[in-house]
Motif scaffolding. Structure first.
Motif, PDB file in Angstrom:
ATOM      1  N   PRO A   1      44.161  49.986  33.283  1.00 43.10           N
ATOM      2  CA  PRO A   1      43.478  50.210  34.383  1.00 43.10           C
ATOM      3  C   PRO A   1      41.971  50.035  34.479  1.00 43.10           C
ATOM      4  CG  PRO A   1      45.481  51.909  34.102  1.00 43.10           C
ATOM      5  CD  PRO A   1      45.266  50.772  32.890  1.00 43.10           C
ATOM      6  N   GLN A   2      41.450  50.356  33.333  1.00 45.31           N
ATOM      7  CA  GLN A   2      40.066  49.975  33.227  1.00 45.31           C
ATOM      8  C   GLN A   2      39.621  48.643  33.198  1.00 45.31           C
ATOM      9  OE1 GLN A   2      41.983  52.280  31.345  1.00 45.31           O
ATOM     10  NE2 GLN A   2      40.762  53.729  30.424  1.00 45.31           N
TER      11      GLN A   2
ATOM     12  N   THR B   1      36.795  44.184  40.377  1.00 41.26           N
ATOM     13  CA  THR B   1      35.318  44.380  41.164  1.00 41.26           C
ATOM     14  C   THR B   1      34.705  42.961  41.092  1.00 41.26           C
ATOM     15  OG1 THR B   1      35.332  46.702  40.535  1.00 41.26           O
ATOM     16  CG2 THR B   1      33.255  45.708  40.847  1.00 41.26           C
TER      17      THR B   1
ATOM     18  N   SER C   1      41.260  46.327  34.348  1.00 38.04           N
ATOM     19  CA  SER C   1      41.790  45.352  35.757  1.00 38.04           C
ATOM     20  C   SER C   1      40.781  46.101  36.879  1.00 38.04           C
ATOM     21  CB  SER C   1      43.134  45.771  36.281  1.00 38.04           C
ATOM     22  OG  SER C   1      43.318  47.322  36.317  1.00 38.04           O
ATOM     23  N   GLU C   2      40.286  47.105  36.630  1.00 38.16           N
ATOM     24  CA  GLU C   2      39.336  47.614  37.698  1.00 38.16           C
ATOM     25  C   GLU C   2      37.877  46.822  37.459  1.00 38.16           C
ATOM     26  OE1 GLU C   2      37.600  49.295  40.780  1.00 38.16           O
ATOM     27  OE2 GLU C   2      39.663  49.304  40.275  1.00 38.16           O
ATOM     28  N   TRP C   3      37.614  46.818  36.377  1.00 43.82           N
ATOM     29  CA  TRP C   3      36.286  45.877  36.112  1.00 43.82           C
ATOM     30  C   TRP C   3      36.603  44.475  36.443  1.00 43.82           C
ATOM     31  CZ3 TRP C   3      36.181  41.412  33.321  1.00 43.82           C
ATOM     32  CH2 TRP C   3      34.783  40.823  33.264  1.00 43.82           C
TER      33      TRP C   3
END
Length: 194
Positions: A22-23, A30, A25-27
């Motif tokens: 999740p970290q 964005t 992929s979120e980066w």
């Protein structure tokens, strides 16, 4: 030629507790959302319980389980798989997703953002290149690899040093954009037959 943004599906492939997917992929999502040439759909496999047994003709129960994820894959013009390395390869959850779906990948580009220990998930990516070739997808050359990933992200989930990964993200998104546009126009002109 369409100027419509490419529909990019970012797939979080790990379903393990304590995962970094999740970290990471979120980066990455964005980075893609900051561009005007993409719309982004993040698909977290931990939120989709795929049917256990692969069937040529899915049962009603299997079809119901697939109803939420299959249309999202079909709608995508391009994919980025966020993948860790498990035992020198990729997670079973991702293999299960790929095996349940044949047509969504055809004549579309796939990029990779990998993570792990010293190898940074690169062995998982190399295995996936041959799998996606069998699916008639095109894998782009450049990707992003986070070696010793737990040292790259802070406790708040933010990437500590964004310069190198940011440059790599631009290269990956540029390559996906080129392939995604060319292949979308090709599929519109001549449907792909596998």
């Amino acid at each position: 030629m369409s100027n419509e943004p490419l529909r990019l599906a970012v797939i979080i492939s790990s379903v393990r507790e304590g995962r970094m997917g999740p970290q990471v992929s979120e980066w990455f999502a964005t980075q893609a959302r900051e561009r005007s040439d993409y719309t982004v759909d993040v698909i977290d496999l931990a939120e989709h319980e795929l049917p256990a047994a692969i069937q040529y003709e899915p049962s009603a129960q299997a079809a119901e389980a697939l109803a939420t994820i299959s249309p999202r894959l079909e709608a995508a013009d391009a994919f980025v798989v966020v993948v860790p390395e498990y035992n020198h390869s990729y997670p079973a959850s991702l293999k299960h997703l790929i095996d349940w779906h044949f047509t969504p990948w055809r004549a579309k580009p796939v990029g990779f953002v990998s993570y792990g220990g010293m190898a940074g998930g690169l062995r998982a990516v190399e295995h996936l290149r041959s799998v996606f070739a069998e699916m008639h997808a095109v894998t782009v050359r450049d990707g992003i690899s986070f070696h010793t990933v737990w040292e790259q992200f802070g406790e708040d989930g933010a990437l500590k040093d964004t310069e190198g990964p940011g440059t790599a993200a631009k290269v990956l998104l540029d390559q996906l954009g080129w392939w995604g546009t060319v292949l979308r126009e090709g599929r519109a002109k001549t449907p792909y037959e596998a």
